[in-house]
Design an enzyme around this catalytic site. Structure first.
Site, PDB file in Angstrom:
ATOM      1  N   GLU A 208     -18.752 -29.533 -12.967  1.00 36.67           N
ATOM      2  CA  GLU A 208     -18.498 -30.970 -12.962  1.00 36.67           C
ATOM      3  C   GLU A 208     -19.553 -31.652 -13.830  1.00 36.67           C
ATOM      4  OE1 GLU A 208     -18.289 -32.297  -8.912  1.00 36.67           O
ATOM      5  OE2 GLU A 208     -16.547 -31.027  -8.446  1.00 36.67           O
TER       6      GLU A 208
ATOM      7  N   GLU B 122     -20.489 -18.624 -18.516  1.00 35.26           N
ATOM      8  CA  GLU B 122     -20.473 -17.814 -17.298  1.00 35.26           C
ATOM      9  C   GLU B 122     -21.865 -17.659 -16.683  1.00 35.26           C
ATOM     10  OE1 GLU B 122     -17.679 -17.759 -16.608  1.00 35.26           O
ATOM     11  OE2 GLU B 122     -16.291 -16.841 -17.991  1.00 35.26           O
TER      12      GLU B 122
END
Length: 401
Positions: free
Chosen positions: A131, A379
């Site tokens: 986010e 990642e």
């Protein structure tokens, strides 16, 4: 194919798949990658070719129309694709993670509904944890799902969706306090929802908006977007696995194999940088001889090749560990950390070998120089990988005093 980064113990089928992918990369990706990247153009023709090869279903079980191949086979294919153009491997990766999460954690109905169409490439996957104010702190997720009768209502803003615009299925991690009393650990009150949508930008279904592409330094061609949920209503059967509160573990399982993928991408980009560097070093002359004959350049090439080999070996080890059914977060973290760092270093050395020409957009190394930094954060950053590695080492080497 260069002699670097060979993999022992492959089956005939694996070797045939890799040979087919390598041929496709050399003929269909490398000749057009730089031009498409400079235009930030989605590589539709390349994606259609990968679809015909069956790569969107490479790890999806045969019973759902896929090839049923291993993580190792997939990682080696990604390595080849990233050698051609890293953005194309990104288009495959998020799709692969969603398919993997469905295979491992989905209900039987969810598997039957999604996996055959994903294997065919007709449904393309994307996933989202991050986010705008989140960074690596997944526990701070504020996007939320609230139960309303037989449905859930989702609100919040997600960030950094690879394939956010072109995908038609997005796995999204949100908070879901329903059924989880106050004081429950944040990671135990998160749920993964499966959101079907139309491709494109703007409002792609009621309550769901994909604002547009984020303009990036590199990693172009593939669309990276935000995702805004404003009263998005989903039926209860779109909870991955059918039970709330398991989303964090489901996502971490997907990211674990995603880290092997990022390691494979780092290996592929580093291989290509080495290929470009060693070729240019034999073509460029200074002081009456090719610069490859200068000891300083030979030392640099030796270091680059050693890093390519080391990263490849760790990536293969991490993939094989996961394929064996064992826990591989330590190996995946190490492989991702080493491969991304070595990729950055090998690309920079190839850039240095090219001298002033490396700064020109006419040379492929300029594109690789802008692409490599993404692997340092994708990642999970290097710092996150080191935290994972350190904690796992303390588990393995716990002092009994």
């Amino acid at each position: 194919m260069a002699r670097l980064a060979q993999t022992a113990g492959l089956t005939d089928i694996q070797q045939e798949i890799l040979s087919t992918v390598r041929d496709f990369v050399d003929k269909e990706i490398i000749p057009v990658a730089t031009e498409l990247e400079h235009r930030d153009e989605y590589p539709q023709q390349i994606v259609d070719g990968l679809k015909e090869l069956g790569l969107f279903g490479l790890m999806i079980p045969e019973e759902y129309g896929g090839l049923g191949e291993s993580l190792l086979t997939y990682a080696l294919c990604v390595e080849e694709i990233a050698r051609g153009w890293m953005s194309v491997s990104g288009i495959i990766n998020t799709h692969f993670i969603v398919a993997y999460m469905l295979k491992q954690h989905g209900t039987q109905e969810q598997k039957e509904h999604f996996l055959p169409r994903m294997a065919a490439g007709d449904v393309r996957g994307a996933f989202s944890m991050s986010e705008p104010g989140l960074g690596s702190d997944v526990s701070a997720i504020t996007s939320k799902a609230v139960k309303d009768g037989d449905e859930y209502v989702l609100n919040g803003q997600k960030m950094w969706l690879t394939n956010g615009g072109t995908s038609t299925l997005v796995a999204v991690l949100v908070r879901s306090d329903e059924g989880h009393p106050e004081g429950t650990a944040p990671h135990k009150s998160m749920t993964t929802f499966l959101i079907e949508k139309e491709p494109g930008f703007g409002e792609v279904r009621p309550g769901l908006t994909i604002p547009g592409k984020i303009d990036k330094m590199g990693y172009k061609g593939v669309d990276t977007t935000e995702l805004i949920m404003d009263g998005l209503r989903l039926p209860a059967d779109r909870v991955l696995g059918g039970v709330t509160g398991r989303g964090f573990y489901q996502m971490m399982d997907g990211v674990e194999v995603g880290r092997v993928n990022v390691a494979a991408r780092g290996c592929g980009v580093a291989q290509r940088a080495f290929e470009l560097g060693v070729r240019y070093a034999q073509q460029r002359h200074t002081f009456g001889k090719p610069i490859a004959q200068h000891q300083a350049i030979q030392f640099k090439l030796a270091e680059m090749a050693t890093k390519v080999e080391a990263a490849h070996a760790m990536m293969v080890n991490a993939a094989r560990k996961k394929d064996s059914g064992e826990r591989n977060d330590l190996e995946a973290g190490m492989a991702k950390y080493l491969a991304s760092e070595y990729c950055k270093e090998v690309v920079e050395d190839a850039f240095r070998i090219h001298g002033g020409y490396g700064f020109s957009k006419e040379y492929e190394i300029e594109r690789l120089y802008r692409e490599a930094p993404m692997l340092l954060i994708g990642e999970g950053t290097a710092e996150i990988q080191k935290m994972i590695i350190g904690r796992r080492l303390l588990e393995e080497y716990r002092f009994q005093g």
